[in-house]
Design an enzyme around this catalytic site. Structure first.
Site, PDB file in Angstrom:
ATOM      1  N   ASP A   7       0.878  -1.121  -0.012  1.00 26.41           N
ATOM      2  CA  ASP A   7      -0.037  -0.095   0.142  1.00 26.41           C
ATOM      3  C   ASP A   7       0.849   1.311   0.071  1.00 26.41           C
ATOM      4  OD1 ASP A   7      -2.133  -1.919   0.266  1.00 26.41           O
ATOM      5  OD2 ASP A   7      -2.647  -1.209   2.163  1.00 26.41           O
ATOM      6  N   VAL A  50      -1.733  -0.764  10.617  1.00 21.97           N
ATOM      7  CA  VAL A  50      -2.831  -1.515  10.128  1.00 21.97           C
ATOM      8  C   VAL A  50      -2.334  -2.263   8.805  1.00 21.97           C
ATOM      9  CG1 VAL A  50      -4.898  -1.324   8.835  1.00 21.97           C
ATOM     10  CG2 VAL A  50      -4.730   0.396  10.553  1.00 21.97           C
ATOM     11  N   CYS A  51      -1.922  -1.939   7.659  1.00 21.98           N
ATOM     12  CA  CYS A  51      -1.688  -2.774   6.735  1.00 21.98           C
ATOM     13  C   CYS A  51      -0.423  -3.310   6.869  1.00 21.98           C
ATOM     14  CB  CYS A  51      -1.704  -1.802   5.426  1.00 21.98           C
ATOM     15  SG  CYS A  51      -3.179  -0.937   5.037  1.00 21.98           S
ATOM     16  N   LEU A  52       0.612  -3.148   7.729  1.00 25.63           N
ATOM     17  CA  LEU A  52       1.631  -3.880   7.989  1.00 25.63           C
ATOM     18  C   LEU A  52       1.449  -4.533   9.088  1.00 25.63           C
ATOM     19  CD1 LEU A  52       4.664  -4.253   7.643  1.00 25.63           C
ATOM     20  CD2 LEU A  52       5.151  -2.285   9.234  1.00 25.63           C
TER      21      LEU A  52
END
Length: 215
Positions: free
Chosen positions: A29, A127-129
């Site tokens: 992302d 979040v995305c990690l």
């Protein structure tokens, strides 16, 4: 006696440290919409270290997986062009969810590398990690979040996320630490690959520091 020869190379597949043969790089992302909400670091510092990761992976033939969120839905745009420019031939895996590990195509791409050491960076840190890191740690992978190539919506969010991942068994590293671990010995012929990245990295970093764009 002068020391000019490298020490014997340990088995690169079973070495407990990272080697070009036992790890993969995952970038999640790095999209314009994500960058706009980062306050724990600057875009310039994040890009410096993400691009360093790309250059190192390319130089040492480390598999790279790139993922995005919401592009097919028309919500977001793809990975920043300056990052993709460093990864010729690498395609993006788009998702609808914030946890990449819940996406089947993403999971299969990780599994296809055959590697359990995953050097991973993404926006946001919290979040995305964090979410795929927690899932992957639980499934037997060893994840190495790249602390200086990521960012959160606040310094607290970023720091707490790294703590949470560390408590789950992940091992935070930095971009240049990653390169040093791949290179390992200055007397190896392959050390020139790392030297070239450093010769790009430090002038760039010092220039950003002079301009006040990184701390």
């Amino acid at each position: 006696m002068a020391k000019t020869q490298p020490e014997p190379i340990r088995d690169p597949k079973t070495d407990h440290l990272l080697t070009p043969e036992n790890c993969a790089l995952v970038l999640i992302d790095y999209q314009p919409e994500q960058y706009r909400t980062i306050t724990s670091s600057t875009r310039e510092e994040i890009d410096l270290n993400v691009i360093a990761l790309c250059k190192l992976a390319l130089a040492y033939d480390v598999p790279v997986i790139v993922s995005t969120v919401g592009v097919d839905m028309g919500v977001n745009t793809g990975t920043a062009e300056e990052i993709l420019a460093e990864l010729p031939g690498v395609s993006e895996i788009d998702r609808t969810g914030v946890n990449a590990w819940e996406d089947e195509e993403f999971r299969k791409a990780i599994e296809a590398t055959g590697r359990k050491n995953i050097v991973m960076a993404g926006l946001w840190t919290e979040v995305c990690l964090t979410f795929p890191t927690l899932d992957m740690q639980a499934e037997g992978y060893h994840v190495y979040p790249v602390a200086d190539a990521v960012g959160g919506v606040s310094p607290v969010a970023h720091d707490q996320a790294l703590d949470r991942m560390r408590q789950a068994g992940a091992t935070p590293i930095t971009a240049i630490q990653f390169g040093s671990e791949l290179m390992r010995n200055w007397a190896r012929e392959s050390s020139d690959k790392f030297r070239k990245v450093l010769q790009w990295y430090f002038p760039k970093r010092f220039g950003l520091m002079k301009d006040g764009k990184i701390g």
